[in-house]
Scaffold this motif. Structure first.
Motif, PDB file in Angstrom:
ATOM      1  N   ALA A 243      66.395  62.671 150.398  1.00 22.30           N
ATOM      2  CA  ALA A 243      66.779  62.504 151.796  1.00 22.30           C
ATOM      3  C   ALA A 243      67.883  61.466 151.982  1.00 22.30           C
ATOM      4  CB  ALA A 243      65.551  62.121 152.624  1.00 22.30           C
ATOM      5  N   ALA A 247      71.826  62.149 153.117  1.00 20.93           N
ATOM      6  CA  ALA A 247      72.328  61.520 154.344  1.00 20.93           C
ATOM      7  C   ALA A 247      73.623  60.753 154.058  1.00 20.93           C
ATOM      8  CB  ALA A 247      71.267  60.590 154.925  1.00 20.93           C
ATOM      9  N   LEU A 260      66.002  57.648 159.387  1.00 25.49           N
ATOM     10  CA  LEU A 260      65.326  58.452 158.367  1.00 25.49           C
ATOM     11  C   LEU A 260      64.288  57.627 157.610  1.00 25.49           C
ATOM     12  CD1 LEU A 260      68.356  60.452 156.937  1.00 25.49           C
ATOM     13  CD2 LEU A 260      66.460  61.386 158.274  1.00 25.49           C
ATOM     14  N   ALA A 265      61.470  59.895 155.586  1.00 25.53           N
ATOM     15  CA  ALA A 265      62.056  61.124 155.043  1.00 25.53           C
ATOM     16  C   ALA A 265      62.175  61.014 153.526  1.00 25.53           C
ATOM     17  CB  ALA A 265      63.421  61.370 155.668  1.00 25.53           C
ATOM     18  N   SER A 267      62.772  64.282 151.391  1.00 28.48           N
ATOM     19  CA  SER A 267      63.592  65.367 150.843  1.00 28.48           C
ATOM     20  C   SER A 267      64.434  66.015 151.940  1.00 28.48           C
ATOM     21  CB  SER A 267      62.698  66.428 150.193  1.00 28.48           C
ATOM     22  OG  SER A 267      61.836  67.015 151.166  1.00 28.48           O
ATOM     23  N   GLU A 268      65.422  66.805 151.475  1.00 24.15           N
ATOM     24  CA  GLU A 268      66.288  67.520 152.415  1.00 24.15           C
ATOM     25  C   GLU A 268      66.639  68.897 151.860  1.00 24.15           C
ATOM     26  OE1 GLU A 268      69.979  69.139 154.105  1.00 24.15           O
ATOM     27  OE2 GLU A 268      69.576  68.597 152.011  1.00 24.15           O
ATOM     28  N   TYR A 272      67.402  70.160 157.062  1.00 24.76           N
ATOM     29  CA  TYR A 272      66.100  69.651 157.512  1.00 24.76           C
ATOM     30  C   TYR A 272      65.680  68.514 156.591  1.00 24.76           C
ATOM     31  CZ  TYR A 272      65.589  74.079 160.103  1.00 24.76           C
ATOM     32  OH  TYR A 272      65.761  75.158 160.950  1.00 24.76           O
ATOM     33  N   TYR A 273      65.099  67.480 157.179  1.00 21.47           N
ATOM     34  CA  TYR A 273      64.572  66.357 156.401  1.00 21.47           C
ATOM     35  C   TYR A 273      63.047  66.370 156.494  1.00 21.47           C
ATOM     36  CZ  TYR A 273      69.301  64.460 156.080  1.00 21.47           C
ATOM     37  OH  TYR A 273      70.632  64.290 155.808  1.00 21.47           O
ATOM     38  N   HIS A 282      63.292  65.295 160.797  1.00 21.61           N
ATOM     39  CA  HIS A 282      64.620  65.258 161.417  1.00 21.61           C
ATOM     40  C   HIS A 282      65.345  66.550 161.051  1.00 21.61           C
ATOM     41  CE1 HIS A 282      68.302  63.813 163.133  1.00 21.61           C
ATOM     42  NE2 HIS A 282      68.941  63.800 161.967  1.00 21.61           N
ATOM     43  N   ARG A 283      66.198  66.986 161.940  1.00 18.12           N
ATOM     44  CA  ARG A 283      66.988  68.192 161.693  1.00 18.12           C
ATOM     45  C   ARG A 283      68.377  67.966 162.249  1.00 18.12           C
ATOM     46  NH1 ARG A 283      65.800  74.039 164.613  1.00 18.12           N
ATOM     47  NH2 ARG A 283      67.674  75.116 163.843  1.00 18.12           N
ATOM     48  N   TYR A 316      59.227  68.739 149.495  1.00 16.98           N
ATOM     49  CA  TYR A 316      59.723  70.018 150.028  1.00 16.98           C
ATOM     50  C   TYR A 316      58.704  71.134 149.852  1.00 16.98           C
ATOM     51  CZ  TYR A 316      62.255  74.377 150.433  1.00 16.98           C
ATOM     52  OH  TYR A 316      62.620  75.658 150.792  1.00 16.98           O
TER      53      TYR A 316
END
Length: 339
Positions: A243, A247, A260, A265, A267-268, A272-273, A282-283, A316
């Motif tokens: 994540a 970012a 974040l 947070a 992973s991403e 999407y986080y 978060h998105r 994830y």
């Protein structure tokens, strides 16, 4: 194959020899024109050992050695394919694949040897295994979506050049991210198409949009066309990021990074986080594949390796669709299984 298994049980010392020779042959297959010294360095073996093994492999007709380097023969390629299940079983990777598949509740898991954090060779193996799997699932008139990133770009490089499929289409799963155009989804979609004689659709818009730009873009005909293609995709190929790292690649502000961190947070993927429980925390406003579109996609191929990626993978896959296929390495797999 059963006879070979019996022989290895009777003479287990053959196992180490088989593993080493297989690894040498695999390294040559992945690196056209490689020299003995380079193989020795990649596999942490002495040049004397490599010279002995090269002589044996050449005598057997598995490799060709010339002034331009070493290449694998058709027989060598055949042996790599035929021996892979046995080598994976005797190395313990097959058992790890089963454990990880149950642990993460996935359709399939494929593990390659090594740790991508430490070895470029392992990164190439990871991409090669992903390319092999994707190629095995392709059918004519199929739509495949790809994200960006160095790992996915390597997959395109490892795909065989082929025109056996008709009307393949490759689409960028998202807009641009970062300054390196070569690693963006648009470029990678075109690389896939070039290798497999298909067409491609690009998405030349920023990865992150303001609210007003996002709403305006959603109404554009070319965006609607891409969304329709995502609804029809049969294969989605994507990476999984840490994540904070993702970012930073998006040039996020200190305030965004703090946001974040506060939401934990980990992973991403797809903008999407996710936190450690797999919950979306978060998105970003991005045009591309949406999380809800994954459920109807037959093959979702997640490719990520390295021990440092283990936490992101764990995060994830808490929520990933069950038809997901994970292609990873032993570095990540060992961390996931034992922590």
């Amino acid at each position: 194959m059963e006879l070979l298994k019996a022989q290895l049980k009777l003479m287990p010392e053959w196992n180490a020899m088989l593993q080493q020779r297989y690894q040498i042959l695999q390294t040559i297959a992945l690196s056209k024109g490689i020299g003995r010294r380079s193989v020795a360095e990649l596999l942490d073996l002495s040049e004397r050992e490599i010279r002995k093994e090269f002589d044996q492999l050449r005598t057997q007709g598995n490799i060709i050695v010339s002034r331009d380097g070493t290449e694998i023969t058709e027989l060598g390629t055949y042996l790599l394919t035929e021996l892979k299940p046995l080598v994976d079983e005797w190395s313990g990777r097959h058992e790890k694949e089963q454990v990880l598949r149950n642990l993460l509740s996935l359709q399939e898991v494929h593990i390659v040897p090594g740790n991508s954090d430490e070895s470029v060779q392992t990164q190439t193996l990871l991409a090669s295994e992903a390319a092999r799997f994707i190629f095995s699932k392709l059918e004519s008139r199929m739509i495949t979506a790809v994200t960006g990133g160095s790992t996915i770009a390597k997959i395109a490089e490892q795909l065989p050049s082929s025109s056996k499929f008709q009307q393949l289409q490759f689409v960028a799963a998202r807009g641009g991210i970062g300054k390196d155009v070569q690693l963006q989804a648009n470029t990678i979609a075109s690389m896939f198409a070039q290798k497999l004689n298909g067409s491609y659709k690009t998405l030349y818009i920023p990865d992150t949009l303001s609210e007003s730009a996002y709403e305006a873009m959603k109404a554009e005909p070319f965006v609607q066309e891409m969304m329709d293609l995502y609804e029809q995709m049969s294969i989605l190929v994507h990476g999984i990021g840490d994540a904070t790292e993702m970012a930073r690649r998006r040039n996020s502000t200190a305030e965004d990074l703090k946001f974040l961190k506060e939401r934990q947070a980990v992973s991403e993927a797809f903008g999407y986080y996710f936190n450690a429980k797999g919950e979306v925390v978060h998105r970003i406003r991005t045009i591309g594949v949406q999380l809800e579109q994954l459920e109807q996609t037959p093959y979702i191929v997640a490719v990520a390796g390295g021990a440092q990626k283990a936490q992101a993978l764990q995060s994830y896959f808490q929520q990933a669709p069950r038809q997901s296929v994970l292609i990873t390495d032993e570095g990540a797999a060992d961390q996931l299984i034992h922590h």
